[in-house]
Design an enzyme around this catalytic site. Structure first.
Site, PDB file in Angstrom:
ATOM      1  N   TRP A 194       0.701  -1.166   0.020  1.00  0.00           N
ATOM      2  CA  TRP A 194       0.097  -0.060   0.063  1.00  0.00           C
ATOM      3  C   TRP A 194       0.860   1.100  -0.001  1.00  0.00           C
ATOM      4  CZ3 TRP A 194      -1.996   2.874   4.669  1.00  0.00           C
ATOM      5  CH2 TRP A 194      -1.150   2.537   6.058  1.00  0.00           C
ATOM      6  N   ASP A 195       2.141   1.283   0.397  1.00  0.00           N
ATOM      7  CA  ASP A 195       3.334   2.202   0.320  1.00  0.00           C
ATOM      8  C   ASP A 195       2.766   3.311  -1.000  1.00  0.00           C
ATOM      9  OD1 ASP A 195       3.821   0.085   2.040  1.00  0.00           O
ATOM     10  OD2 ASP A 195       6.090   0.531   2.164  1.00  0.00           O
ATOM     11  N   GLU A 206      -0.006  -2.942  12.456  1.00  0.00           N
ATOM     12  CA  GLU A 206       0.293  -4.647  12.354  1.00  0.00           C
ATOM     13  C   GLU A 206       0.745  -4.927  13.638  1.00  0.00           C
ATOM     14  OE1 GLU A 206       3.146  -4.405   9.326  1.00  0.00           O
ATOM     15  OE2 GLU A 206       1.890  -4.434   7.691  1.00  0.00           O
ATOM     16  N   LYS A 263       1.564   0.510  16.122  1.00  0.00           N
ATOM     17  CA  LYS A 263       2.613   0.217  15.348  1.00  0.00           C
ATOM     18  C   LYS A 263       2.875   1.512  14.581  1.00  0.00           C
ATOM     19  CE  LYS A 263       5.193  -2.239  11.830  1.00  0.00           C
ATOM     20  NZ  LYS A 263       5.098  -3.251  10.703  1.00  0.00           N
ATOM     21  N   GLN A 264       1.935   2.002  13.958  1.00  0.00           N
ATOM     22  CA  GLN A 264       2.084   3.202  12.956  1.00  0.00           C
ATOM     23  C   GLN A 264       0.831   3.837  12.652  1.00  0.00           C
ATOM     24  OE1 GLN A 264       2.778  -0.127  10.126  1.00  0.00           O
ATOM     25  NE2 GLN A 264       2.322   1.650   8.415  1.00  0.00           N
TER      26      GLN A 264
HETATM   27  C1  BGC Z   1       4.566  -1.750   7.338  1.00  0.00           C
HETATM   28  C2  BGC Z   1       3.579  -1.640   6.462  1.00  0.00           C
HETATM   29  C3  BGC Z   1       4.374  -1.507   5.109  1.00  0.00           C
HETATM   30  C4  BGC Z   1       5.423  -2.427   4.843  1.00  0.00           C
HETATM   31  C5  BGC Z   1       6.414  -2.034   3.803  1.00  0.00           C
HETATM   32  C6  BGC Z   1       5.635  -2.838   7.348  1.00  0.00           C
HETATM   33  O1  BGC Z   1       6.622  -2.751   8.370  1.00  0.00           O
HETATM   34  O2  BGC Z   1       4.046  -1.828   8.754  1.00  0.00           O
HETATM   35  O3  BGC Z   1       2.720  -0.443   6.408  1.00  0.00           O
HETATM   36  O4  BGC Z   1       3.382  -1.744   3.851  1.00  0.00           O
HETATM   37  O5  BGC Z   1       6.377  -2.198   6.120  1.00  0.00           O
HETATM   38  O6  BGC Z   1       6.909  -0.913   4.064  1.00  0.00           O
END
Ligand code: BGC
Length: 751
Positions: free
Chosen positions: A337-338, A476, A586-587
């Protein structure tokens, strides 16, 4: 032709010396790319024996890699998932002086400087090495200057040039320019002296590479295929010049195709670097963001834009940008999704042709998304959480965790918001460009198939509402959760856009609407079912408190003061189980929802939620801080925005920063968003382009171009003033702080 680097320090990134501990991270930062080819910034010349040594288990000192976008193979790993296959390294130069290899460790390094020229998209290096006298040899000082580029004007082509000079006469110099086939993860199909046809082992994809190397000094010696050697006696102060041109053709049927591309490059001759620099200048004219002031953000934003430009390719709708771009092996080159959530806004507004190609990649992988949905018993299309070349789900089901034991990875099954993220990017692109051809050929189909997926996914329950259970949101740390606000709100938005596009098509292109409905077998009653699903979906928002619960039960989890924790990733410090049972995030998750769909919430609600969730966030992903910066900037929380901008910038540019795995391309896209969408308050909706600037006092001037419906405007903002000029295209209207202004070609509006 090694050239003089830009005088302006804000247009270059200079790395002095070679620090073995940081080298692999530096190589990521110094990567060059053109969306087809990516080359890490590993030293080209006389790499020496430490090259392949272990610094610590699992980490290479240096990681020379050349990538070709979209060239995936499935290596012999467990679990077997596709990975970007490395191409032969076409840059090595081996230099011998009086028979002794010229190596960093075998003499005294007087100068070692690499300069990434952000403006012209190439990397130069200067190396001066004093070789000591040995058994009867007098020793010498060697100066080497090199340049490398992969052409932005003709993406198949790469160029390396080198100048070698000795400080005394009579040194026997031997130079070998090799193409290192052993560095490639590919099987040789046919090898000639000047070209090779290679194939991925498991997937059988072919790629051709051809090279031509010239040296203006010395006698050519015999050499194996794809190697060139010369020998001469040095003349003090007279440089020898070597030029290597390579051409790479993905999905070639013969090496001849690479030769044809090579001849194209040879015909351009000395004009080739100029073509390349001109193409970069065009990119910058459409993308550069100028920030005055003492914040240090200008260098970070330039660096970010450089890498964003270097990874996209408007000519190829079959590839997308992996989580580390083309600068490293991180995440095996997989697309997340980035791309849609963190990168697409930049491309849509700064380089719409690149945005279109990236969205076409999702269109071309729709069958994979349909297969994923069908496999899980859902309808429509559910995009892969991690995607390679076919759109098939490629998330590994297990990885080795920090403790050295296998950890199950559930994201491939549960992190489904990506499907709505793709739709969001499609719709933003449509609003910003009005690209009817794209909408009719690809965009509408994506919106309809994803709306259909969410309708089948959001199931009715006894409470009379629709629920999406068993997902992972952007955060996550929390798995198998119910009704993640981000997922559900994006899903509802996605279904609503599906309905909107059905209406739009029926009103404006009835034939196309009918054809598409027939192709996708959208029955008479189906839109009503979509509507019911969307409007019945729970979204975690409580109108009484104005709060958005991240997922069902979130408020009941343990609240932990992150500022009281010892340093280190929160999930490691606290342990997985406790993290999962806590409100540690986490984010950006609810914060990402505020960032992606700002129109869904009044500012007071957004602020209240931001203030609640921001202290809960451990920023365990590099994506997180930039999203916080964007939301804080929009909300006028300037100090917080500044803090997050600075910490995002530090991810790549602080001395010890930089990872062997590659640059954090999403964070770099997020930097652009924080500045342009955040401080600039840029938005787009059915009524057009709008600005709501919130420029902090520390930015006396912020200037950037924006593309909208085939036009280009230049926006200049100051803390208390704004100006927009219509640089290209026909009359248009835009809104600034809610007031409409009409711009004539070349005209200006200001306030
Ligand atoms: C993040 C995801 C991201 C992925 C790739 C993961 O650590 O939690 O949101 O898409 O890394 O960058």
């Amino acid at each position: 032709m090694p050239t003089i680097p830009p005088a302006d320090p804000l247009w270059r990134l200079v790395i002095e010396g070679v620090s073995l501990r940081q080298e692999a991270g530096i190589e990521s930062r110094l990567a060059i790319g053109n969306g087809l080819l990516g080359v890490r910034g590993a030293r080209a010349a006389s790499r020496g024996a430490t090259w392949r040594a272990w610094l610590q288990p699992g980490a290479w000192i240096s990681w020379p890699r050349v990538y070709c976008a979209g060239l995936f193979d499935t290596p012999n790993t467990t679990p077997a998932v596709p990975a970007l296959a490395p191409l032969p390294d076409w840059l090595p130069l081996v230099i011998r002086l009086d028979g002794a290899p010229l190596l960093l460790q075998s003499g005294e390094t007087l100068l070692h400087r690499r300069t990434l020229d952000l403006q012209r998209g190439w990397l130069t290096a200067e190396w001066r090495q004093r070789m000591p006298p040995t058994d009867g040899q007098a020793g010498a000082e060697a100066s080497l200057r090199t340049l490398r580029l992969v052409s932005q004007a003709d993406r198949a082509l790469g160029l390396q040039s080198a100048e070698l000079e000795l400080d005394r006469d009579g040194v026997e110099v031997e130079v070998e320019a090799r193409v290192d086939l052993a560095a490639a993860g590919l099987e040789v199909v046919a090898l000639d002296s000047d070209a090779v046809l290679l194939r991925t082992l498991a997937t059988g994809r072919q790629v051709a590479l051809a090279a031509a190397v010239k040296c203006d000094t010395g006698t050519p010696l015999d050499a194996p295929p794809l190697s060139w050697r010369w020998r001469w006696q040095s003349v003090a102060g007279t440089p020898a010049r070597l030029t290597r041109l390579v051409a790479v053709v993905r999905d070639a049927t013969s090496a001849e195709e690479a030769r044809t591309a090579l001849h194209r490059g040879e015909k351009r001759g000395r004009a080739l670097p100029l073509d390349h620099a001109t193409a970069w200048a065009e990119r910058w004219a459409g993308a550069d963001v100028a920030l005055e002031g003492e914040t240090g953000w200008q260098a970070a934003v330039r660096f970010a834009l450089y890498h964003l430009i270097a990874v996209a390719n408007p000519e190829d709708g079959r590839v997308s940008v992996g989580a580390r771009g083309l600068s490293g092996d991180g995440y095996l080159g997989h697309v997340f999704w980035d791309t849609e959530t963190y990168l697409l806004p930049f491309y849509t507004f700064a380089w719409p042709e690149a945005a279109r190609a990236l969205l076409m990649y999702r269109y071309h992988t729709l069958d994979g998304a349909r297969a994923k949905a069908a496999h899980e018993g859902w309808k429509g299309a559910c995009f892969a959480w991690e995607s390679a070349d076919t759109g098939k789900e490629t998330t590994p089901e297990e990885v080795i965790g920090p403790a050295g034991t296998p950890v199950a990875v559930l994201t491939g099954k549960q992190e489904q918001h990506i499907t709505a993220d793709v739709s969001h990017a499609v719709w933003q692109y449509w609003l910003a460009t009005g690209d009817e051809d794209f909408l009719l050929q690809a965009g509408a189909e994506i919106l309809l198939e994803t709306a259909r997926f969410w309708t089948s996914r959001a199931l009715p329950e006894a409470d009379g509402r629709r629920h999406i259970r068993g997902v992972i949101g952007p955060d996550e740390y929390h798995e198998t959760i119910d009704d993640n606000a981000f997922t559900n709100t994006m899903a509802r938005w996605n279904i609503r856009r599906g309905l909107e596009v059905l209406d739009l098509l029926a009103a404006r292109w009835p034939d196309r609407a009918a054809a598409l409905r027939e192709k996708l077998a959208i029955g008479e009653d189906e839109p009503a079912a979509w509507h019911t699903a969307a409007e019945g979906l729970v979204d975690g928002f409580d109108p009484e408190t104005g709060m958005i619960e991240q997922f069902t039960g979130f408020y009941g989890l343990e609240k932990i003061d992150l500022t009281a924790l010892p340093p280190g990733p929160a999930d490691v410090v606290l342990g997985r189980a406790r993290t999962q049972a806590s409100q540690v995030v986490k984010q950006a998750d609810v914060v990402a929802l505020l960032g992606v769909l700002p129109e869904e919430y009044p500012a007071a609600v957004a602020l209240k939620n931001f203030l609640y969730y921001e202290p809960l966030c451990a920023h365990g992903s590099s994506l997180s801080r930039a999203m916080h910066a964007l939301v804080a900037a929009r909300l006028g929380e300037t100090e917080t925005a500044a803090h997050y901008l600075t910490s995002t910038a530090a991810l790549e540019l602080e001395d010890a920063a930089g990872e062997a795995a590659g640059v954090h391309i999403a964070a770099l896209g997020g930097l652009w968003q924080a500045v342009v969408l955040g401080f600039g308050g840029v938005g787009v909706d059915a009524e057009g382009l709008s600005l709501a600037p919130r420029v902090p006092a520390e930015l006396p001037r912020l200037e950037f171009p924006l593309h909208w419906h085939g036009r280009r405007v230049r926006v200049t903002l100051r803390p208390d003033a704004w100006k927009v000029k219509l640089e290209q295209g026909n009359e248009m209207t835009l809104r600034v702080n809610g007031t409409a202004y009409t711009l004539q070609p070349g005209g200006v509006a200001e306030g």
